[in-house]
Design a protein around this motif. Sequence first.
Motif, short mmCIF file in Angstrom:
data_model
loop_
_atom_site.label_atom_id
_atom_site.label_comp_id
_atom_site.label_asym_id
_atom_site.label_seq_id
_atom_site.Cartn_x
_atom_site.Cartn_y
_atom_site.Cartn_z
N GLU A 39 -13.86 6.40 -2.18
CA GLU A 39 -12.95 5.27 -1.95
C GLU A 39 -12.45 4.63 -3.25
OE1 GLU A 39 -14.96 2.63 0.84
OE2 GLU A 39 -15.57 4.40 1.99
N ARG A 40 -12.85 5.19 -4.38
CA ARG A 40 -12.38 4.64 -5.68
C ARG A 40 -11.02 5.23 -6.01
NH1 ARG A 40 -18.04 5.33 -8.95
NH2 ARG A 40 -19.31 4.22 -7.41
N ILE A 41 -10.00 4.67 -5.35
CA ILE A 41 -8.63 5.15 -5.52
C ILE A 41 -7.88 4.14 -6.38
CG2 ILE A 41 -6.47 5.68 -4.29
CD1 ILE A 41 -8.63 7.63 -3.49
N ALA A 42 -7.26 4.63 -7.45
CA ALA A 42 -6.44 3.77 -8.32
C ALA A 42 -5.02 4.32 -8.37
CB ALA A 42 -7.04 3.71 -9.72
N ARG B 141 -6.38 2.87 1.46
CA ARG B 141 -5.85 1.80 0.63
C ARG B 141 -6.53 1.85 -0.74
NH1 ARG B 141 -4.70 -4.33 2.36
NH2 ARG B 141 -5.19 -3.52 4.43
N PRO B 142 -5.74 1.82 -1.83
CA PRO B 142 -6.36 1.83 -3.16
C PRO B 142 -7.20 0.57 -3.37
CG PRO B 142 -3.97 2.18 -3.28
CD PRO B 142 -4.28 1.76 -1.89
N ILE B 143 -8.13 0.64 -4.33
CA ILE B 143 -8.87 -0.58 -4.70
C ILE B 143 -8.38 -1.12 -6.04
CG2 ILE B 143 -10.90 0.06 -3.33
CD1 ILE B 143 -12.33 0.59 -6.07
N ALA B 144 -7.51 -0.38 -6.71
CA ALA B 144 -6.95 -0.87 -7.98
C ALA B 144 -5.52 -0.39 -8.10
CB ALA B 144 -7.78 -0.38 -9.16
N ALA B 145 -4.64 -1.29 -8.60
CA ALA B 145 -3.23 -0.94 -8.75
C ALA B 145 -2.68 -1.51 -10.05
CB ALA B 145 -2.42 -1.45 -7.56
N ASP C 154 6.84 -3.02 -8.20
CA ASP C 154 5.43 -2.71 -7.93
C ASP C 154 4.73 -3.80 -7.14
OD1 ASP C 154 5.62 -0.37 -9.57
OD2 ASP C 154 5.53 -1.69 -11.32
N LEU C 155 5.45 -4.90 -6.87
CA LEU C 155 4.79 -6.07 -6.30
C LEU C 155 4.09 -5.76 -4.97
CD1 LEU C 155 4.12 -9.06 -6.25
CD2 LEU C 155 6.43 -9.54 -5.41
N GLN C 156 4.81 -5.07 -4.06
CA GLN C 156 4.22 -4.79 -2.76
C GLN C 156 3.01 -3.85 -2.87
OE1 GLN C 156 7.44 -4.92 -3.45
NE2 GLN C 156 8.51 -6.07 -1.87
N MET C 157 3.05 -2.94 -3.83
CA MET C 157 1.90 -2.05 -4.06
C MET C 157 0.69 -2.87 -4.48
SD MET C 157 1.65 1.20 -6.69
CE MET C 157 1.72 0.37 -8.28
N LEU C 158 0.91 -3.84 -5.34
CA LEU C 158 -0.21 -4.68 -5.77
C LEU C 158 -0.69 -5.58 -4.63
CD1 LEU C 158 0.68 -3.56 -8.55
CD2 LEU C 158 0.24 -5.82 -9.52
N GLN C 159 0.27 -6.13 -3.88
CA GLN C 159 -0.11 -6.98 -2.73
C GLN C 159 -0.97 -6.20 -1.74
OE1 GLN C 159 3.83 -8.08 -1.39
NE2 GLN C 159 3.66 -10.15 -2.26
N TRP C 160 -0.52 -4.98 -1.41
CA TRP C 160 -1.23 -4.14 -0.43
C TRP C 160 -2.63 -3.82 -0.93
CZ3 TRP C 160 -2.05 -2.68 4.21
CH2 TRP C 160 -2.53 -1.41 4.54
N THR C 161 -2.72 -3.48 -2.23
CA THR C 161 -4.01 -3.12 -2.80
C THR C 161 -4.96 -4.31 -2.80
OG1 THR C 161 -2.98 -1.44 -4.20
CG2 THR C 161 -5.13 -2.27 -4.91
#
Lengths: 333, 333
Positions: A63-66, A254-258, A265-272
């Motif tokens: 689960e360590r997805i970046a 879902r990533p745990i780091a973005a 990139d805002l929505q990617m960071l929000q989702w993460t």
Amino acid sequence: MTILARVARRYLLPLFLLMAIAPSAQGTEVLASWNEGEAKQSIVRFVESVTKEGSADFVPVPERIAVFDNDGTLWGEQPMYFQLLFALDRVKALAPQHPEWNTQEPFASLLKGDVKAALTGGEHAILEIVMAAHSGMTTDEFEQIVRDWFASAKHPKTGKPYTEMIYQPMLELLDYLRANGFKTFIASGGGIEFVRVFSEQVYGIPPEQVIGSSGKMKFELKGDQMVLNKLPEVDFIDDKAGKPVAIQKHIGRRPIAAFGNSDGDLQMLQWTCAGPGRRFCLYVHHTDAEREWAYDRQSSIGRLDKGLDAAADSGWTVVDMKKDWNRVFASEK
Amino acid sequence: MTILARVARRYLLPLFLLMAIAPSAQGTEVLASWNEGEAKQSIVRFVESVTKEGSADFVPVPERIAVFDNDGTLWGEQPMYFQLLFALDRVKALAPQHPEWNTQEPFASLLKGDVKAALTGGEHAILEIVMAAHSGMTTDEFEQIVRDWFASAKHPKTGKPYTEMIYQPMLELLDYLRANGFKTFIASGGGIEFVRVFSEQVYGIPPEQVIGSSGKMKFELKGDQMVLNKLPEVDFIDDKAGKPVAIQKHIGRRPIAAFGNSDGDLQMLQWTCAGPGRRFCLYVHHTDAEREWAYDRQSSIGRLDKGLDAAADSGWTVVDMKKDWNRVFASEK
């Protein structure tokens, strides 16, 4: 080969190799191009907390997805996206086969050398140029075209090959995360097939871990061979609200780091960072006009406006390139 | 933790664990559920040739990509695709919220218990049922719904949980390939989000290595949270000529081995085996009416007609389930 021999080759060989380099590796600081400060500390705190077994924040390895944006996050993006510079070069190379471009915008201005006039058509003009450069060939042919371009093209300001305009601190960050069991992905607004040509060699990220914008493809006969032809039609734009969608399509987790640098990139960071458990979101803020470029809220390329506000509201890490990085490009020693 | 300690934990621990089991592993035959014969031999010959360093057929580890169809290749697909059985159950569960379904086909027949009549509408009817079952919720909610269904649903003929209807010889094949440096992917005509719910636990294939058909998604606010909502609109059908396209989109590299069981997999096998260098393509032929099902050229589910001819023409391996497998389901000892 016996199972034991295979085990030995698979585990002992890497072990011995690592032990051979361990003394120097121990002497080398992790994240060496990052100055001491809150940005670097926040990264280390996060990684240590999710990798510490028994900790409440512990995250199992799978689960360590970046996820990393590419343009402006892993390499430069000024004076315009490097892939657009590739497309401009490609249109010039293709011009002899397209006499109609001499009178047809945005190609006519471009071929007269007036890039600014060519791009006054905005997104539509850019799309026409990009489509002309990215379709009408097979996937294999496109890969070769991009590979050849990278071998000779130079950045208009620095004169460096584009693959030398990657950020050394971000390379170290990728390495640091992978050494701690993370799987690193690119989620780029740029073209997926374009980024894949260099991602493995330059970032250590294999093509299957690259997500990006894409054109449609068709599997069909060409001569006596089945090929994948690239069509002049948009399939998916991996930007803004498209990024969480593309991440879900490709990764399914879902990533745990973005890591990003712009409002795209805002929505990617929000989702993460909206997921449960410990999360990490980081913006690279371009503040170094001397060593790189300085731009944010007013820039047409890589605008960082809403993102800066969101980072302040949410407590995300914001990297001040000038202050936090003691070295910018991987090519500078 | 020092680097040496980390190295030791990362490499020595797995090594000791493996050495501890090595005596029994050495006693255990590779591909134990495969009878001796041409099918098994062709697999072993291929793997040995591409992994032998210095051999003309040698393939570096990052390029050892293998793709597997799911329905009928890794698990059963009769009397109909298991995901369709999920969708039928889901429509029944949702019926109280949809009084209009009582008079609207294909739902009306389905709710009266007449599945055959419901499906006379063909692909359009199936699509309506699948859409009703697979949209109108977030990705997280869908995952939980599928997880709950797997925990209780039983196959109508065997009475087994669906996750026990996977083929033991194919599990051994996945393990054998991975032990030889292959990265294994699923490329399913079934739904990507459906397969991802069980692929890691059942096949050892993480969600990011699952490719499949998909519906569109939208990143939006739900209450006070940003979510990914599943929309009632097809995004991509990963079948026939769609399979090479989806493989290129997700992996970006042509596989060197492909495994399927129907005409829906033909283009995936063609694309894989048309590449340069040593390649391997295999069809699972359902020939065992006693232990599983027997069907091929005339079947509406998993039809294998053109594929059988192509396999004969191209020298691909065809597995005769009855003859080549000494055990079918993983749940049978």
